[in-house]
Write a protein that holds these residues in place. Sequence first.
Motif, PDB file in Angstrom:
ATOM      1  N   ARG A 288       1.075  -1.210  -0.465  1.00 24.69           N
ATOM      2  CA  ARG A 288       0.433   0.177  -0.004  1.00 24.69           C
ATOM      3  C   ARG A 288       0.661   1.022   0.160  1.00 24.69           C
ATOM      4  O   ARG A 288       2.732   1.189   0.827  1.00 24.69           O
TER       5      ARG A 288
ATOM      6  N   HIS B  66       5.947  -1.621   1.836  1.00 25.04           N
ATOM      7  CA  HIS B  66       5.859  -0.080   0.976  1.00 25.04           C
ATOM      8  C   HIS B  66       6.037   0.434   0.605  1.00 25.04           C
ATOM      9  O   HIS B  66       6.116   1.516   1.512  1.00 25.04           O
TER      10      HIS B  66
ATOM     11  N   ASP C 261      -2.932   5.328   1.439  1.00 25.15           N
ATOM     12  CA  ASP C 261      -3.733   4.182   1.781  1.00 25.15           C
ATOM     13  C   ASP C 261      -4.213   4.386   3.163  1.00 25.15           C
ATOM     14  O   ASP C 261      -4.050   4.125   4.238  1.00 25.15           O
TER      15      ASP C 261
ATOM     16  N   GLU D  88      -5.496   4.369   8.673  1.00 23.40           N
ATOM     17  CA  GLU D  88      -5.367   3.641   7.729  1.00 23.40           C
ATOM     18  C   GLU D  88      -7.055   4.209   7.216  1.00 23.40           C
ATOM     19  O   GLU D  88      -8.147   3.906   7.224  1.00 23.40           O
TER      20      GLU D  88
ATOM     21  N   THR E 176      -5.325  -1.080  -1.546  1.00 23.79           N
ATOM     22  CA  THR E 176      -5.193   0.465  -2.322  1.00 23.79           C
ATOM     23  C   THR E 176      -5.748   0.720  -3.590  1.00 23.79           C
ATOM     24  O   THR E 176      -6.640  -0.601  -3.443  1.00 23.79           O
TER      25      THR E 176
END
Length: 849
Positions: free
Chosen positions: A53, A77, A100, A113, A118
């Motif tokens: 993400r 990530h 994200d 979050e 994503t």
Amino acid sequence: MTSNLFLTRASFAADLAHFGDRPAVLTEGSTLSYRELAGRVEAFAARLGTQRRLVALAAANDLDSLIAYLAALTAGHPLILVPGDKPAALDSIVAAYDPDVVLRSGGFPSFEERRPGTVHELHPELALLVSTSGSTGSPKLVRLSHENLQSNAEAIAGYLAIGPEDRAATTLPLSYCYGLSVINSHLLRGAGLVLTDLSVVDPCFWELFRAHGVSSFAAVPYTFELLERVGFAALDLPSLRYVTQAGGRLAPEQVRRYAALGSERGWDLFVMYGATEATARMAYLPPDLAASHPGTIGIAVPGGAFRIDPVPGLDDGELVYTGPNVMLGYAEVPADLALGRTVEELRTGDLARRHPNGLYEVVGRRSRFLKIVGLRVDLGQVERILDGLGVRALSTGTDERLVVAAEGGADVRLLGKVLAQQLGLPRAAVEVHGVDRLPRLSSGKPDYPAVLALAAASVGAVQEEPSAGDGPEDLRRIYAEHLECGAVRDEDTFVSLGGDSLSYVALSVRLEKVLGALPADWHLMRVGDLARPARKAYPARRFLAPLETSIVLRAVAIIFIISTHVGLFTWPGTAHVLMAVAGYNFARFQLAGERVARLRRQIRSLGRIVVPSVAFIAFAYLVTDRYSLANIALLNSLIGPRHVTAEWQFWFVEVLVYVLIFLLALLALPWVDRAERAAPFAFPLALTALGMLGRYDLPHISVPHTAPVLWLVGLGWLMARSRTTLQRAVVTVIAVLSVPGFFDDAAREATLLGGLLLLTWLPAIPLPRRLHRPVGVLASSSLYAYLTHWLVFPLLEPFSPALAVGASLAAGVVYWALTQRIVGAAGRVRARRAPGPRKAPVTETASTR
């Protein structure tokens, strides 16, 4: 929308546990081993999840930020790094790239979050996205791979010969590629990181430096100016092995001087050259050549290579770099995150020449960029920012100052502030001039030399203007008088000198009289920046000018409090407004610097309340029979009579002192201090929630004749930390829901709620300039008037309530002025008796860290 696989991991992040129990992170109060660090990184990586993400991190120089950075790398990530102290930069990135997950100043306390998966297509090689050279005003980001990070860390660790015994202090922001490269290269070799956000002008920094045996020191050119002021040449630093310099060109004479100093004191100077697009470093000058070739950037780092391409019409060509640390390319929109490598080499835009001995020298810039305090400023972007505001402008400057010509009747002071904020520059480094028409050459092209000449003309005009009381020496004297210190330096700020809410008002009014309108953040600006003559170029003064709402509230409240007590008129509720103002000012003036520096400042501020209060109450005890020894000790609220007597007259001072002592003790705990730094809005929100227990008497513990005030102090703190409309709306909702029913008096509650809303939504109130000084004096002396009026007004109330009010206010002003003189004299005596030069305090300029 993206694969869970990626090509490589940067081993400096993925193999932390390999170094076992060696110290990895050292702070003021704790040490974390590599094994422990690896465990925390692994735990946070699990929280980020297994599906790749896009993560945005507003990073500070703290453990949570470091863990979040390493966790994102190890888990694959892609991470966007932005400065933790620039909320506008994070807002811009979130709006442009829709990450994200958003992490603010370190991970756990602020894990947002935004979706479980994503919406982005993320290239397998993409590891990190950062703004070029620390710029925060543009969504244009550099795309870096794991290989870029790893190869550059290996190259740096190689030519610096970093070993497991080395320790590096985080003198630069983690969000800045130079600061990040220090972290990466040291973790690669199992060396220790001394995590701190202390400035190099803070004595606590050098205490930490020596305590942990720091062996490397990273600096930008401006840092060396600060080192001069702290007497770096005379510091005893036996563990120091080398100093590195990057972030802009250091003058050759400075290179020679520090190379000689290093040779004398047993450490090396590494002059380096780099760019975010090359992950950090492209060249370094071997220390043994620094004295003889101080104007060069040296040779390419291991694994890299330079060439010089001809530029038509110029004697010198453009420097081009190739190597495994060259970025994948740029990103300007989310779709670019799916791209692989789009560049194979880096065209630096710098004009350079190669010496016969193989050393490279940069002699100029091909494109329109400046580098101010280590930050690269795109002059085209400056003009685009202003164009977006409807202002036609031309921009140029030097490596010390951005100079802008703005066409039309725009407010140049406001434009300067906007540019400074968006570009991440010190306000004093931005100079905007209003012109009727933009200067152009006969060909119609912009006349940039004419724009630059505006700066010289402005300074020359100011120097010819006869004026008194506005030079650097005068400003330093004014600061010294109001802040009871023996000496003030150009790099000092109001906060770093220990200023608080009691001294803020008087000093701001005095400075406004000398300098004209002050910037909103003047208390965080260096004295030398406020003293710059260019401030005289600001527009002429108008009849009305804004005065800070907190100052106006303090002045109005003390008038209403005394008038209510005298019986001139009745308007209760303003004393509790002052409790919120106390929390508001606590957050503004008492939370800068490291924990120990904070505590010292908070203790000094508390003393400025306690000492004059105890002194006056002791006097009142001797000349009347109304008070007790409990009053002198400020303990009446705890051990005094349960029925209302004159002994309860000083309840406001007592309860305020109790709350400040509680906050001081709370923030003295290292984990609480870290929590406040990591969550600057959530922390006072939690404090307000704690205060609500008293507000609603949930523990059924109350102090007679006083209302619980911790929630009001927490609300004031929360107001000072509110940066967005949403945050202010949250504060408003809390106030609207919690004030009703507090007094069971609708008028009193309306006063309290009105004061809270003014403090939340209206930063300043327009007042005639002639009223600024008297209002400021009343605000400054409000505590003293509250103390003295209990003895003054009974003598005059039978003759004239209005006279009683006026005399009470005047007595407060006299006691305040007398106290200021006594404390100032004592401060000057201490300064004269102190051995050696005054220790320089912390400054909050991010670029000096």
